[in-house]
Design a protein around this motif. Structure first.
Motif, PDB file in Angstrom:
ATOM      1  N   ARG A 312      24.819 -26.562  57.580  1.00 34.54           N
ATOM      2  CA  ARG A 312      24.711 -27.466  56.433  1.00 34.54           C
ATOM      3  C   ARG A 312      23.641 -26.982  55.462  1.00 34.54           C
ATOM      4  N   ALA A 313      22.506 -26.567  55.975  1.00 38.68           N
ATOM      5  CA  ALA A 313      21.429 -26.085  55.116  1.00 38.68           C
ATOM      6  C   ALA A 313      21.829 -24.810  54.371  1.00 38.68           C
ATOM      7  N   GLN A 314      22.551 -23.938  55.058  1.00 36.45           N
ATOM      8  CA  GLN A 314      22.959 -22.684  54.423  1.00 36.45           C
ATOM      9  C   GLN A 314      23.940 -22.929  53.275  1.00 36.45           C
ATOM     10  N   TYR A 315      24.898 -23.811  53.490  1.00 35.21           N
ATOM     11  CA  TYR A 315      25.851 -24.094  52.422  1.00 35.21           C
ATOM     12  C   TYR A 315      25.180 -24.800  51.240  1.00 35.21           C
ATOM     13  N   LYS A 316      24.276 -25.710  51.513  1.00 33.27           N
ATOM     14  CA  LYS A 316      23.567 -26.392  50.428  1.00 33.27           C
ATOM     15  C   LYS A 316      22.793 -25.384  49.590  1.00 33.27           C
ATOM     16  N   ALA A 317      22.101 -24.462  50.259  1.00 36.92           N
ATOM     17  CA  ALA A 317      21.355 -23.429  49.536  1.00 36.92           C
ATOM     18  C   ALA A 317      22.297 -22.511  48.759  1.00 36.92           C
ATOM     19  N   PHE A 318      23.447 -22.194  49.341  1.00 38.51           N
ATOM     20  CA  PHE A 318      24.423 -21.326  48.691  1.00 38.51           C
ATOM     21  C   PHE A 318      24.977 -21.974  47.428  1.00 38.51           C
ATOM     22  N   PHE A 319      25.414 -23.239  47.540  1.00 37.77           N
ATOM     23  CA  PHE A 319      25.982 -23.935  46.383  1.00 37.77           C
ATOM     24  C   PHE A 319      24.935 -24.117  45.284  1.00 37.77           C
ATOM     25  N   ALA A 320      23.755 -24.598  45.668  1.00 38.09           N
ATOM     26  CA  ALA A 320      22.706 -24.864  44.679  1.00 38.09           C
ATOM     27  C   ALA A 320      22.194 -23.572  44.051  1.00 38.09           C
ATOM     28  N   GLY A 321      22.053 -22.517  44.858  1.00 37.28           N
ATOM     29  CA  GLY A 321      21.556 -21.248  44.348  1.00 37.28           C
ATOM     30  C   GLY A 321      22.512 -20.626  43.347  1.00 37.28           C
ATOM     31  N   LYS A 322      23.785 -20.651  43.662  1.00 35.01           N
ATOM     32  CA  LYS A 322      24.785 -20.090  42.750  1.00 35.01           C
ATOM     33  C   LYS A 322      24.823 -20.871  41.447  1.00 35.01           C
ATOM     34  N   PHE A 323      24.721 -22.194  41.540  1.00 31.18           N
ATOM     35  CA  PHE A 323      24.724 -23.033  40.345  1.00 31.18           C
ATOM     36  C   PHE A 323      23.501 -22.741  39.471  1.00 31.18           C
ATOM     37  N   HIS A 324      22.347 -22.570  40.097  1.00 32.95           N
ATOM     38  CA  HIS A 324      21.127 -22.271  39.353  1.00 32.95           C
ATOM     39  C   HIS A 324      21.253 -20.929  38.624  1.00 32.95           C
ATOM     40  N   LEU A 325      21.729 -19.917  39.328  1.00 32.86           N
ATOM     41  CA  LEU A 325      21.877 -18.602  38.702  1.00 32.86           C
ATOM     42  C   LEU A 325      22.857 -18.659  37.528  1.00 32.86           C
ATOM     43  N   LYS A 326      23.891 -19.446  37.705  1.00 37.93           N
ATOM     44  CA  LYS A 326      24.934 -19.525  36.686  1.00 37.93           C
ATOM     45  C   LYS A 326      24.460 -20.242  35.431  1.00 37.93           C
ATOM     46  N   THR A 327      23.645 -21.273  35.591  1.00 39.84           N
ATOM     47  CA  THR A 327      23.296 -22.132  34.454  1.00 39.84           C
ATOM     48  C   THR A 327      21.888 -21.924  33.922  1.00 39.84           C
ATOM     49  N   LEU A 331      22.129 -14.208  34.365  1.00 40.20           N
ATOM     50  CA  LEU A 331      23.186 -13.763  35.261  1.00 40.20           C
ATOM     51  C   LEU A 331      24.440 -14.624  35.157  1.00 40.20           C
ATOM     52  N   GLY A 332      24.303 -15.786  34.519  1.00 38.91           N
ATOM     53  CA  GLY A 332      25.430 -16.708  34.436  1.00 38.91           C
ATOM     54  C   GLY A 332      26.677 -16.077  33.890  1.00 38.91           C
ATOM     55  N   ARG A 333      26.536 -15.284  32.837  1.00 41.12           N
ATOM     56  CA  ARG A 333      27.733 -14.705  32.213  1.00 41.12           C
ATOM     57  C   ARG A 333      28.414 -13.683  33.106  1.00 41.12           C
ATOM     58  N   TYR A 334      27.685 -13.143  34.098  1.00 38.74           N
ATOM     59  CA  TYR A 334      28.285 -12.186  35.023  1.00 38.74           C
ATOM     60  C   TYR A 334      28.881 -12.883  36.254  1.00 38.74           C
ATOM     61  N   LEU A 335      28.386 -14.091  36.539  1.00 40.46           N
ATOM     62  CA  LEU A 335      28.917 -14.847  37.674  1.00 40.46           C
ATOM     63  C   LEU A 335      30.227 -15.546  37.323  1.00 40.46           C
TER      64      LEU A 335
END
Length: 343
Positions: A312-327, A331-335
């Motif tokens: 659960r912790a890994q997925y939360k970090a994965f989802f939140a981390g990807k969202f942060h990088l994107k927005t 790097l957002g335009r490359y994601l």
């Protein structure tokens, strides 16, 4: 929430006038019934017909960057005019392009201009938008479109995860060997929690609707929605118009009977094994309970073994981390890799 809306409108009559023409955003975790509710609004009349997800905040802003920069606007328009996102408006390129070049400074401006022109072209007085992932962008939406009304539709995460699994997403972590529906449940949990957290800040401009209520008692739900959007959503009118999924269910389970016996609620009770149901509830059971869905006593305490807790912790970090990088980063335009021409 509905009483708050009514009180606000009684206290300030001008608010009622503004609300009756305000744009409406239908958002929620994908596969939660967003498209169906959006088509309900379109079927009610007075809303511009736009049969596509605009993807403005989820895709266009991250892909093309600051739209206050003329070069970024030109790049956006060059790609957007080649996509179904444009052809779905039914508009001519020339007049729309000139207004966007002159007025657009951010994604909210872009969406507002496009939808206002679409509504005017169709002789409608207002517009609605439905990109499920925009549930993650409520502060941005409200900042750039201040009069926006937001309806957050929520569905039992176990049914949402089943529908996601049918469509092969979300992407699983390489080391996760559980059924994909478990990752789907964690994604549902993350999105619903984010939407509810940000929705509180919108006050009476935010409303939650349960998908199960929408299906089982539509007249009652439509009455509440009518107050919220300040427009009558007449059940019989909606059924006669029957736009999109109002008359043709947008289901991942197309092998099921879509006649009168079609029932998309509680599908998980038949398709989860007891062990899978128990694991799912140990992962997201507290969220299910907080939303009023049935769950086990163990799930209320979310008694997790180390393996599930780590997952659960890994997925939360994965989802939140990807969202942060994107927005929040360049790097957002490359994601954002989706090809607009294929949308």
């Amino acid at each position: 929430m509905q009483n708050s809306v009514q009180n606000d409108m009684r206290a300030n009559p001008s608010q009622r006038t503004l609300r009756s023409s305000a744009p409406v955003f239908v958002v929620g975790c994908p596969r939660s019934g967003t498209t169906y509710l959006y088509h309900v609004l379109l079927s009610a009349g007075d809303f511009a017909i736009y049969r596509a997800e605009s993807q403005v905040f989820h895709l266009l802003e991250p892909r093309f960057g600051d739209l206050g920069v003329p070069a970024n606007r030109r790049k956006l328009l060059a790609a957007w005019f080649k996509s179904r996102l444009f052809t779905a408006t039914g508009l001519q390129r020339e007049s729309l392009e000139s207004r966007i070049v002159a007025e657009c400074r951010n994604g909210g401006d872009f969406l507002r201009i496009v939808m206002e022109e679409t509504a005017q072209h169709q002789g409608m007085k207002r517009w609605a938008e439905c990109t499920p992932d925009h549930i993650l962008y409520l502060p941005r939406i409200k900042h750039t479109i201040p009069n926006a009304l937001v309806i957050h539709i929520i569905r039992d995460g176990r049914d949402v995860a089943l529908s996601m699994e049918r469509q092969g997403w979300p992407k699983q972590l390489p080391w996760d060997h559980t059924r994909r529906r478990m990752a789907g449940g964690l994604y549902w949990r993350w999105m619903v929690q984010a939407g509810r957290r940000d929705g509180v800040q919108l006050g009476s401009d935010y409303l939650e609707v349960r998908y199960e209520d929408l299906v089982s008692k539509p007249r009652e739900v439509f009455a509440g929605l009518s107050t919220f959007v300040d427009q009558e959503l007449d059940y019989d009118v909606i059924q006669r118009a029957g736009i999109g999924s109002v008359s043709r269910p947008n289901s991942s389970f197309r092998d099921e009977n879509t006649g009168e016996s079609f029932n998309p609620v509680g599908r998980w009770k038949k398709l989860y094994s007891p062990a899978e149901a128990a694991m799912f509830q140990r992962l997201v059971g507290k969220t299910l309970l907080d939303l009023g869905y049935e769950s086990s006593v163990d799930a209320e305490r979310e008694t997790l073994d180390l393996k599930l807790s780590l997952l659960r912790a890994q997925y939360k970090a994965f989802f939140a981390g990807k969202f942060h990088l994107k927005t929040k980063t360049p790097l957002g335009r490359y994601l954002v890799t989706r090809d607009l021409s294929r949308m």
